[in-house]
Design a protein around this motif. Structure first.
Motif, PDB file in Angstrom:
ATOM      1  N   ARG A   1       0.834  -1.212   0.000  1.00 21.73           N
ATOM      2  CA  ARG A   1       0.000   0.000   0.000  1.00 21.73           C
ATOM      3  C   ARG A   1       0.866   1.260   0.000  1.00 21.73           C
ATOM      4  O   ARG A   1       0.593   2.210  -0.709  1.00 21.73           O
TER       5      ARG A   1
ATOM      6  N   ARG B   1       2.369   2.062  -3.450  1.00 22.49           N
ATOM      7  CA  ARG B   1       1.330   1.851  -4.454  1.00 22.49           C
ATOM      8  C   ARG B   1       1.672   2.437  -5.821  1.00 22.49           C
ATOM      9  O   ARG B   1       1.122   2.012  -6.823  1.00 22.49           O
TER      10      ARG B   1
ATOM     11  N   ILE C   1       3.929  -3.000 -10.113  1.00 19.70           N
ATOM     12  CA  ILE C   1       3.533  -4.232  -9.437  1.00 19.70           C
ATOM     13  C   ILE C   1       4.598  -5.306  -9.605  1.00 19.70           C
ATOM     14  O   ILE C   1       4.885  -6.054  -8.673  1.00 19.70           O
TER      15      ILE C   1
ATOM     16  N   LYS D   1       7.291  -4.837  -7.005  1.00 16.23           N
ATOM     17  CA  LYS D   1       6.849  -5.260  -5.672  1.00 16.23           C
ATOM     18  C   LYS D   1       6.781  -6.784  -5.578  1.00 16.23           C
ATOM     19  O   LYS D   1       7.116  -7.360  -4.542  1.00 16.23           O
TER      20      LYS D   1
ATOM     21  N   GLN E   1      -0.909  -8.149  -5.089  1.00 22.54           N
ATOM     22  CA  GLN E   1      -0.261  -6.856  -5.310  1.00 22.54           C
ATOM     23  C   GLN E   1      -1.223  -5.888  -6.002  1.00 22.54           C
ATOM     24  O   GLN E   1      -1.345  -4.730  -5.604  1.00 22.54           O
TER      25      GLN E   1
ATOM     26  N   THR F   1      -2.862  -2.728  -3.965  1.00 21.83           N
ATOM     27  CA  THR F   1      -2.425  -1.446  -4.523  1.00 21.83           C
ATOM     28  C   THR F   1      -3.616  -0.552  -4.875  1.00 21.83           C
ATOM     29  O   THR F   1      -3.567   0.655  -4.692  1.00 21.83           O
TER      30      THR F   1
END
Length: 177
Positions: free
Chosen positions: A51, A54, A58, A61, A111, A115
Motif C-alpha cells: 500500500r 502503491r 507491481i 513489488k 499486489q 495497490t
C-alpha cells in the motif's frame, strides 16, 4: 469510526475462529504456532508495504516479495536443528511448479488488489482467507468445522459486507458534494 467498528467486528470473528478453549492462555503453544503467527505478521507488513509503495510497478513489488521469501526460507533452512526430509525428485518438481505458478499468480493478484484498494477494505477482505482456510481444511483434509468456527467465519463475511456498504455510502456522499 464506522470502519474501526467493522475492523473490530472482523477481529472478533477471527478470535472466535481461532480460540482454543483447552488452552489456559492465548499464547502460541509450539514452534508451528509461532511460525504461523510470524507468517501472519509478515503478511500484514507485506500488505502495508504494498500500500505504501502503491505507485511503484507491481512487477517490482512482486520481485521484492519473492526475494524476501527466498531469504527468509533460506535462513529458516540454515537454522533448522533436524535433518531435511528425503523427497522424490517428482515431488520437488511439483513443488517448484506450484511455487512458480501458484505463488506467482496469488502474489500478482494480491499486489494488484492491495495497490488499488483502500487499506481498510483490503484488510477486511484479506481476513476472508481464514474462512477459505477453514472450509478448505474441512473439504480437503476432512477436518470438522465447529459451530464456533462457522459463526466466526460468518462474522468475518458480515464485516466484509459492512465495510463495503460503508465505503459505498462514503462514495455516494462524496459524489453529492
Amino acid at each position: 469510526l464506522r470502519i474501526a467498528g467493522v475492523m473490530l467486528l472482523a477481529m472478533c470473528g477471527v478470535l472466535l475462529m481461532l480460540w482454543n478453549p483447552q488452552l489456559e492462555q492465548p499464547w502460541p503453544q509450539g514452534i508451528a504456532d509461532w511460525l504461523a503467527l510470524s507468517a501472519g505478521m509478515a503478511f500484514a507488513l507485506n500488505n502495508l508495504m504494498i500500500r505504501k509503495l502503491r505507485y511503484e510497478p507491481i512487477l517490482l513489488k512482486t520481485q521484492v516479495t519473492w526475494a524476501g521469501c527466498i531469504l527468509v526460507a533460506g535462513f529458516a533452512v540454515l537454522i533448522r536443528t533436524e535433518a531435511l526430509p528425503q523427497v522424490d525428485v517428482e515431488v520437488i518438481g511439483w513443488a517448484i511448479l506450484l511455487g512458480i505458478f501458484g505463488f506467482a499468480m496469488s502474489n500478482l493478484t494480491l499486489q494488484y488488489g492491495v495497490t488499488h484498494m483502500r487499506a481498510q477494505r483490503s484488510a477486511v477482505i484479506l481476513l476472508f482467507e481464514l474462512v477459505v482456510g477453514g472450509v478448505s481444511a474441512a473439504l480437503i483434509a476432512g477436518e470438522i468445522l465447529s459451530f464456533r468456527e462457522v459463526i466466526g467465519g460468518a462474522i468475518i463475511v458480515i464485516a466484509g459486507y459492512l465495510v463495503t456498504l460503508s465505503m459505498a455510502d462514503d462514495e455516494e456522499k462524496n459524489e453529492q458534494t
